[in-house]
Design a protein around this motif. Sequence first.
Motif, PDB file in Angstrom:
ATOM      1  N   PRO A 170       0.809  -1.224   0.000  1.00  0.00           N
ATOM      2  CA  PRO A 170       0.000   0.000   0.000  1.00  0.00           C
ATOM      3  C   PRO A 170       0.848   1.281   0.000  1.00  0.00           C
ATOM      4  O   PRO A 170       0.460   2.275  -0.624  1.00  0.00           O
ATOM      5  CB  PRO A 170      -0.835  -0.114   1.273  1.00  0.00           C
ATOM      6  CG  PRO A 170      -0.931  -1.582   1.514  1.00  0.00           C
ATOM      7  CD  PRO A 170       0.406  -2.128   1.078  1.00  0.00           C
ATOM      8  N   SER A 171       1.998   1.256   0.648  1.00  0.00           N
ATOM      9  CA  SER A 171       2.877   2.429   0.631  1.00  0.00           C
ATOM     10  C   SER A 171       3.392   2.692  -0.780  1.00  0.00           C
ATOM     11  O   SER A 171       3.433   3.844  -1.234  1.00  0.00           O
ATOM     12  CB  SER A 171       4.058   2.241   1.582  1.00  0.00           C
ATOM     13  OG  SER A 171       3.618   2.240   2.917  1.00  0.00           O
ATOM     14  N   ILE A 172       3.768   1.637  -1.482  1.00  0.00           N
ATOM     15  CA  ILE A 172       4.240   1.783  -2.866  1.00  0.00           C
ATOM     16  C   ILE A 172       3.103   2.318  -3.734  1.00  0.00           C
ATOM     17  O   ILE A 172       3.294   3.227  -4.547  1.00  0.00           O
ATOM     18  CB  ILE A 172       4.767   0.439  -3.427  1.00  0.00           C
ATOM     19  CG1 ILE A 172       5.943  -0.082  -2.596  1.00  0.00           C
ATOM     20  CG2 ILE A 172       5.142   0.572  -4.904  1.00  0.00           C
ATOM     21  CD1 ILE A 172       7.140   0.836  -2.524  1.00  0.00           C
ATOM     22  N   SER A 173       1.912   1.794  -3.536  1.00  0.00           N
ATOM     23  CA  SER A 173       0.749   2.261  -4.285  1.00  0.00           C
ATOM     24  C   SER A 173       0.515   3.756  -4.039  1.00  0.00           C
ATOM     25  O   SER A 173       0.259   4.514  -4.982  1.00  0.00           O
ATOM     26  CB  SER A 173      -0.486   1.457  -3.877  1.00  0.00           C
ATOM     27  OG  SER A 173      -1.636   1.956  -4.520  1.00  0.00           O
ATOM     28  N   ASN A 174       0.614   4.177  -2.791  1.00  0.00           N
ATOM     29  CA  ASN A 174       0.411   5.591  -2.458  1.00  0.00           C
ATOM     30  C   ASN A 174       1.503   6.476  -3.051  1.00  0.00           C
ATOM     31  O   ASN A 174       1.226   7.596  -3.484  1.00  0.00           O
ATOM     32  CB  ASN A 174       0.339   5.776  -0.947  1.00  0.00           C
ATOM     33  CG  ASN A 174      -0.975   5.300  -0.377  1.00  0.00           C
ATOM     34  OD1 ASN A 174      -2.004   5.338  -1.038  1.00  0.00           O
ATOM     35  ND2 ASN A 174      -0.947   4.846   0.862  1.00  0.00           N
ATOM     36  N   ILE A 175       2.731   6.000  -3.079  1.00  0.00           N
ATOM     37  CA  ILE A 175       3.826   6.760  -3.699  1.00  0.00           C
ATOM     38  C   ILE A 175       3.553   6.921  -5.189  1.00  0.00           C
ATOM     39  O   ILE A 175       3.649   8.012  -5.745  1.00  0.00           O
ATOM     40  CB  ILE A 175       5.185   6.070  -3.458  1.00  0.00           C
ATOM     41  CG1 ILE A 175       5.586   6.208  -1.993  1.00  0.00           C
ATOM     42  CG2 ILE A 175       6.265   6.640  -4.381  1.00  0.00           C
ATOM     43  CD1 ILE A 175       6.778   5.351  -1.595  1.00  0.00           C
ATOM     44  N   GLU A 176       3.198   5.826  -5.853  1.00  0.00           N
ATOM     45  CA  GLU A 176       2.953   5.869  -7.290  1.00  0.00           C
ATOM     46  C   GLU A 176       1.765   6.759  -7.645  1.00  0.00           C
ATOM     47  O   GLU A 176       1.740   7.364  -8.715  1.00  0.00           O
ATOM     48  CB  GLU A 176       2.742   4.460  -7.839  1.00  0.00           C
ATOM     49  CG  GLU A 176       4.002   3.631  -7.829  1.00  0.00           C
ATOM     50  CD  GLU A 176       3.848   2.247  -8.414  1.00  0.00           C
ATOM     51  OE1 GLU A 176       4.873   1.563  -8.541  1.00  0.00           O
ATOM     52  OE2 GLU A 176       2.709   1.832  -8.751  1.00  0.00           O
ATOM     53  N   ALA A 177       0.800   6.848  -6.754  1.00  0.00           N
ATOM     54  CA  ALA A 177      -0.375   7.679  -7.001  1.00  0.00           C
ATOM     55  C   ALA A 177      -0.151   9.140  -6.595  1.00  0.00           C
ATOM     56  O   ALA A 177      -1.010   9.978  -6.835  1.00  0.00           O
ATOM     57  CB  ALA A 177      -1.571   7.115  -6.247  1.00  0.00           C
ATOM     58  N   GLY A 178       0.993   9.419  -5.975  1.00  0.00           N
ATOM     59  CA  GLY A 178       1.286  10.777  -5.547  1.00  0.00           C
ATOM     60  C   GLY A 178       0.646  11.155  -4.222  1.00  0.00           C
ATOM     61  O   GLY A 178       0.663  12.317  -3.832  1.00  0.00           O
ATOM     62  N   ARG A 179       0.079  10.165  -3.528  1.00  0.00           N
ATOM     63  CA  ARG A 179      -0.573  10.441  -2.238  1.00  0.00           C
ATOM     64  C   ARG A 179       0.423  10.472  -1.083  1.00  0.00           C
ATOM     65  O   ARG A 179       0.147  11.033  -0.043  1.00  0.00           O
ATOM     66  CB  ARG A 179      -1.645   9.392  -1.955  1.00  0.00           C
ATOM     67  CG  ARG A 179      -2.837   9.488  -2.877  1.00  0.00           C
ATOM     68  CD  ARG A 179      -3.934   8.519  -2.481  1.00  0.00           C
ATOM     69  NE  ARG A 179      -3.523   7.132  -2.595  1.00  0.00           N
ATOM     70  CZ  ARG A 179      -3.741   6.354  -3.660  1.00  0.00           C
ATOM     71  NH1 ARG A 179      -4.366   6.855  -4.717  1.00  0.00           N
ATOM     72  NH2 ARG A 179      -3.341   5.105  -3.673  1.00  0.00           N
ATOM     73  N   HIS A 180       1.569   9.836  -1.266  1.00  0.00           N
ATOM     74  CA  HIS A 180       2.615   9.809  -0.238  1.00  0.00           C
ATOM     75  C   HIS A 180       3.770  10.676  -0.726  1.00  0.00           C
ATOM     76  O   HIS A 180       4.330  10.425  -1.788  1.00  0.00           O
ATOM     77  CB  HIS A 180       3.086   8.368  -0.015  1.00  0.00           C
ATOM     78  CG  HIS A 180       4.165   8.225   0.999  1.00  0.00           C
ATOM     79  ND1 HIS A 180       3.894   8.148   2.334  1.00  0.00           N
ATOM     80  CD2 HIS A 180       5.511   8.162   0.873  1.00  0.00           C
ATOM     81  CE1 HIS A 180       5.046   8.026   2.997  1.00  0.00           C
ATOM     82  NE2 HIS A 180       6.031   8.038   2.135  1.00  0.00           N
ATOM     83  N   HIS A 181       4.096  11.703   0.009  1.00  0.00           N
ATOM     84  CA  HIS A 181       5.172  12.611  -0.380  1.00  0.00           C
ATOM     85  C   HIS A 181       6.505  12.015   0.045  1.00  0.00           C
ATOM     86  O   HIS A 181       6.774  11.863   1.238  1.00  0.00           O
ATOM     87  CB  HIS A 181       4.964  13.981   0.251  1.00  0.00           C
ATOM     88  CG  HIS A 181       3.723  14.651  -0.246  1.00  0.00           C
ATOM     89  ND1 HIS A 181       3.373  15.912   0.109  1.00  0.00           N
ATOM     90  CD2 HIS A 181       2.744  14.230  -1.101  1.00  0.00           C
ATOM     91  CE1 HIS A 181       2.249  16.247  -0.484  1.00  0.00           C
ATOM     92  NE2 HIS A 181       1.844  15.236  -1.217  1.00  0.00           N
ATOM     93  N   ILE A 182       7.326  11.666  -0.922  1.00  0.00           N
ATOM     94  CA  ILE A 182       8.570  10.983  -0.631  1.00  0.00           C
ATOM     95  C   ILE A 182       9.696  11.974  -0.348  1.00  0.00           C
ATOM     96  O   ILE A 182       9.706  13.086  -0.859  1.00  0.00           O
ATOM     97  CB  ILE A 182       8.972  10.002  -1.756  1.00  0.00           C
ATOM     98  CG1 ILE A 182       9.265  10.743  -3.053  1.00  0.00           C
ATOM     99  CG2 ILE A 182       7.892   8.971  -1.983  1.00  0.00           C
ATOM    100  CD1 ILE A 182       9.846   9.860  -4.140  1.00  0.00           C
ATOM    101  N   SER A 183      10.630  11.536   0.466  1.00  0.00           N
ATOM    102  CA  SER A 183      11.793  12.358   0.805  1.00  0.00           C
ATOM    103  C   SER A 183      12.873  12.198  -0.263  1.00  0.00           C
ATOM    104  O   SER A 183      12.826  11.278  -1.089  1.00  0.00           O
ATOM    105  CB  SER A 183      12.351  11.912   2.154  1.00  0.00           C
ATOM    106  OG  SER A 183      12.864  10.583   2.046  1.00  0.00           O
TER     107      SER A 183
END
Length: 71
Positions: free
Chosen positions: A37-50
């Motif tokens: 789910p974290s990878i999914s959120n990163i790919e969707a732009g919902r998780h702001h990566i450092s």
Amino acid sequence: MTEQEIYTFIGSNIRRWRISKKWTQDELGVKLEMSRPSISNIEAGRHHISLHLLFRLAVILEISPQELISQ
């Protein structure tokens, strides 16, 4: 480009590179020690990566960080 559009753009580049490696989100998650789910959120732009995570992704995908952020 808004901040959200930037994260969405980077996420779509991550997805494109992951698919080019023929990896599932689960497989990339194992390599990054993150959940699917974290990878999914990163790919969707919902998780702001450092920046640190951006560089880890580049190393794992065997590409330069610029390839994840450029158009």
